[in-house]
Design a protein around this motif. Structure first.
Motif, PDB file in Angstrom:
ATOM      1  N   VAL A   1      57.843 -34.065 -77.166  1.00  0.00           N
ATOM      2  CA  VAL A   1      59.071 -33.394 -77.589  1.00  0.00           C
ATOM      3  C   VAL A   1      59.088 -33.024 -79.079  1.00  0.00           C
ATOM      4  O   VAL A   1      59.547 -31.948 -79.454  1.00  0.00           O
ATOM      5  CB  VAL A   1      60.301 -34.276 -77.267  1.00  0.00           C
ATOM      6  CG1 VAL A   1      61.589 -33.606 -77.736  1.00  0.00           C
ATOM      7  CG2 VAL A   1      60.377 -34.557 -75.763  1.00  0.00           C
TER       8      VAL A   1
ATOM      9  N   GLN B   1      63.649 -30.392 -77.277  1.00  0.00           N
ATOM     10  CA  GLN B   1      62.791 -29.883 -78.349  1.00  0.00           C
ATOM     11  C   GLN B   1      63.591 -29.013 -79.310  1.00  0.00           C
ATOM     12  O   GLN B   1      63.526 -29.185 -80.538  1.00  0.00           O
ATOM     13  CB  GLN B   1      61.622 -29.078 -77.761  1.00  0.00           C
ATOM     14  CG  GLN B   1      60.502 -29.918 -77.199  1.00  0.00           C
ATOM     15  CD  GLN B   1      59.383 -29.071 -76.617  1.00  0.00           C
ATOM     16  OE1 GLN B   1      59.622 -27.990 -76.049  1.00  0.00           O
ATOM     17  NE2 GLN B   1      58.163 -29.566 -76.713  1.00  0.00           N
TER      18      GLN B   1
ATOM     19  N   ARG C   1      63.201 -31.481 -71.404  1.00  0.00           N
ATOM     20  CA  ARG C   1      62.235 -31.528 -72.496  1.00  0.00           C
ATOM     21  C   ARG C   1      62.378 -30.298 -73.379  1.00  0.00           C
ATOM     22  O   ARG C   1      62.398 -30.389 -74.609  1.00  0.00           O
ATOM     23  CB  ARG C   1      60.818 -31.622 -71.947  1.00  0.00           C
ATOM     24  CG  ARG C   1      59.761 -31.716 -73.048  1.00  0.00           C
ATOM     25  CD  ARG C   1      58.350 -31.714 -72.525  1.00  0.00           C
ATOM     26  NE  ARG C   1      58.099 -32.847 -71.643  1.00  0.00           N
ATOM     27  CZ  ARG C   1      57.841 -32.752 -70.344  1.00  0.00           C
ATOM     28  NH1 ARG C   1      57.826 -31.562 -69.767  1.00  0.00           N
ATOM     29  NH2 ARG C   1      57.626 -33.817 -69.618  1.00  0.00           N
TER      30      ARG C   1
END
Length: 709
Positions: free
Chosen positions: A275, A243, A239
């Motif tokens: 995200v 991002q 994650r």
């Protein structure tokens, strides 16, 4: 009313070609989030975004529409945009305030023109982007072909996060290679069951999972080291890597869903919440000099206007994004464009045509306001102590034009007011009140754009008119030198008029030779408002014409240059030397010399091999290679000259120069030739001589029009 902090806001724009399912996708997201109790449909004209009457007529989006929903504590502002290039003005405004873009790709047709056009804007604005392959339940669905096309057009950053377990009528499940889970949906869609990935798909899922992990790791050195050491990344590491890679536009995650059957939209909204960047994390707005403007919830209010939508009972509804602080009703702000103080009255959160009045709008959020006097798109409202400027939204240049001809006399002011209002609402529209051509000319983005303008003028403003071919702003000049003489003599009792002038008229060129018999006493080089130059020289010796009459002589020449002798078009690029004449001590005056100069110019001009010039435009056509031959052949039939060709990936770029008179409906013809896959830009380049046979026809038409008038 729930107040969302900036960290809980996601600003998302929906992009893609017309018919790719953006409006249905937005409708399903509203329904799945609980914002609507029943899903509307485009066919039933019941969607939240396509609510205008003309959108119902056309069966597609014409305007950008702001929606909002709550998904698990995150507020998602969703802007549904039209996919037809004629309405690109609605797209670029939305892109300026979005922090994430979702591209809807039709699984039947792959990457279409609208998506490619919009992609270029996300590159320009550096907007994180993800892709959704929509309509995998279609009998013509080709998911893998669509993925391959996306990688070819958008680059190796496109990585598969989901793919359909099966396509076509059997579509009912999605395999998620980030979660390594299969989502199986009930017949009518909605909440899926989470199941293990079937053995038949295990190898493919693991291959795509590893590709995703490697893509994330290779864009982050720390994660790359972890990946090399452990051979895997945890969900939180994935994650975090996603991002940053998404924000940097290193990765473009690709999802799969059937918006119409409500299968897969919940997972996309979850990804947005977990995200996608919030406004404080997203790429910040810029000053005109390219410096970042960081968003600060604790700073003074900073409000950017990006859209104007007029409503009959409300007036101008101005859409804004808060780039700092908090907006509240009763707050006084300064308009950075005008310097005037503006008081905020009612503030709203918008959901299509529905609005909800609110007490505040926080940093990063998008809202709307009414009764903001003398405020327009691109204005920045701030506190009186704030000194800041912002890069404006740059709307695309028009590609088509038409003239407005009223059917009822006396409605000129009404038309002017209507067009002024439409220009405020749609900055991609340009309006020209041409004194030269004696026409009101509208410049737009295509035939459909002009059709919407016509519809609005007729239905909203009750104007009776028709679109007609706009005239061409030709120019006149001469090609050889002549000496011309004129004597103006008028006697009607009492004081008369007398003036005599001799002048040399020459085509203006660089490094012109001098004439030994002329003694130049004074030179005026005039840059004409309509382009080109006039060089006016006083060569009078012996006082045969007094210097005080020279301004009147110049005025007479300029008067005729505004309505040329050949075709009533403006004259340019001439050198005139006044070298002889006569005056009378009583009867000579300014009016006499003005008339004599005008007549001498007119007679001399017609003897100097006059030449009509036409405006030449530089055009840039981007087109798939399959259509290159047809496009180039069509340019040749328009007296165009190919100036160069280049390739941008799979797209070819043709640069050419074409006379404006041949570009009347070129944008429409180009769409027809290329099945809507071509892009067009055009800018004025220069003036060039008109072919003799065309010049003769134009002069003939001018004479016929003058006789009628």
């Amino acid at each position: 009313m729930r107040v969302y902090p900036s960290s809980r806001i996601r600003n998302v724009v929906l992009l893609g070609h017309a018919g790719s399912g953006k409006t249905t996708l937005s409708e399903t997201m509203l329904f799945e989030s609980g914002s609507k109790s029943r899903r509307g449909s485009v066919e039933q004209q019941s969607t939240s975004s396509d609510y205008h009457e003309i959108e119902h007529e056309k069966g597609k989006s014409v305007f950008g529409t702001l929606l909002n929903l709550d998904w698990r504590g995150n507020k998602i502002n969703l802007i549904d945009t039209p996919g037809t290039s004629d309405y690109i003005g609605e797209v670029v405004g939305a892109l300026r305030v979005a922090d994430t873009a979702i591209f809807s790709l039709n699984a039947e047709y792959g990457v279409e023109t609208g998506a490619e056009l919009h992609w270029k804007y996300t590159e320009r604005y550096n907007i994180p982007s993800l892709l959704i392959v929509n309509k995998p339940d279609s009998s013509q669905s080709e998911f893998q072909k669509t993925v391959d096309g996306a990688k070819e057009r958008f680059g190796r950053g496109v990585v598969v996060v989901q793919y359909p377990y099966s396509e076509g009528e059997d579509f009912h499940a999605i395999i998620d290679v980030l979660k390594m889970t299969m989502y199986e949906f009930p017949e009518d869609g909605g909440k899926p069951d989470k199941l293990p990935i079937p053995d038949s798909h295990q190898a493919q899922a693991e291959l795509l999972h590893n590709e995703l992990v490697e893509s994330v790791a290779e864009n982050d050195e720390t994660l790359l080291d972890v990946y090399f050491e452990q051979g895997m990344l945890t969900e939180s590491q994935m994650r975090e890597g996603l991002q940053q890679a998404l924000l940097n536009r290193d990765i473009f995650p690709l999802f799969c869903c059937s918006a119409k059957r409500n299968m897969g939209t919940g997972r996309v909204m979850g990804f947005l919440g977990n995200v996608a960047p919030n406004p404080l994390e997203a790429n910040p707005p810029k000053t005109p000099g390219g410096e970042d403007i960081p968003l600060n919830p604790e700073a003074d209010p900073l409000m950017f206007i990006f859209k104007n939508s007029s409503e009959s009972h409300m007036g101008d509804m101005l859409y804004f994004k808060m780039y700092g602080g908090t907006a509240q009703p009763g707050l006084d702000l300064v308009n950075g464009t005008t310097g005037n103080t503006v008081r905020l009255s009612s503030l709203y959160l918008m959901n299509g045509e529905k609005r909800r009045e609110v007490d505040q709008v926080n940093t990063g959020d998008i809202g709307a306001a009414v009764k903001l006097k003398n405020t327009n798109v691109n204005d920045l409202l701030h506190s009186k102590d704030t000194v800041v400027d912002i890069e404006p939204i740059h709307f695309p240049e028009p590609v088509i034009r038409t003239a407005v001809e009223l059917k009822r006399e006396g409605e000129e002011d009404k038309l002017g007011t209507a067009l002024h209002q439409l220009r405020r609402e749609d900055p991609s529209l340009q309006v020209e009140h041409s004194r030269e051509l004696k026409q009101v000319i509208i410049h737009g983005q295509g035939e459909e754009h002009l059709a919407v303008i016509k519809y609005t003028l007729e239905h909203r403003f009750q104007l009776d008119f028709e679109f007609v071919e706009p005239r061409i702003p030709y120019r006149e000049t001469i090609t050889k030198e002549v000496r011309t003489h004129y004597k103006h003599k008028k006697q009607s009792g009492g004081a008369g008029q007398f003036a005599k002038i001799s002048m040399l008229m020459e085509p203006l060129r660089d490094h012109m030779p001098e004439h030994s018999e002329l003694k130049v006493r004074d030179v005026r080089e005039i840059d004409l408002d309509w382009g080109g130059k006039l060089v006016f020289r006083n060569c009078i010796v012996g006082g045969v014409i007094d210097n005080r009459f020279m301004p009147a002589i110049l005025k007479g020449i300029m008067e005729k240059m505004e309505n040329g002798p050949l075709s009533d078009c403006r004259v340019r690029d001439i050198r005139i030397s006044v070298y002889d004449g006569a005056m009378h001590s009583v009867d000579s005056n300014d009016a006499a010399f003005r008339t004599a100069a005008l007549m001498a110019f007119r007679e001399g001009f017609m003897k100097a091999a006059p030449r009509l010039l036409e405006p030449i435009y530089a055009i840039e056509v981007t087109v798939p290679a399959d259509y290159m031959g047809d496009v180039m052949s069509d340019i040749s039939t328009r007296r165009g000259q190919i100036m160069g060709m280049d390739a941008e990936g799979a797209i070819q770029k043709i640069e050419a120069e074409v006379p404006l008179g041949e570009l009347g409906h070129y944008a429409t013809r180009l769409k027809s030739l290329t099945q809507g896959s071509a892009g067009l830009k055009r800018t004025f380049s220069h003036y060039a001589g008109v072919p003799r046979e065309i010049q003769q026809e134009i002069v003939k038409q001018t004479r016929e029009r003058q006789e009628v008038e």
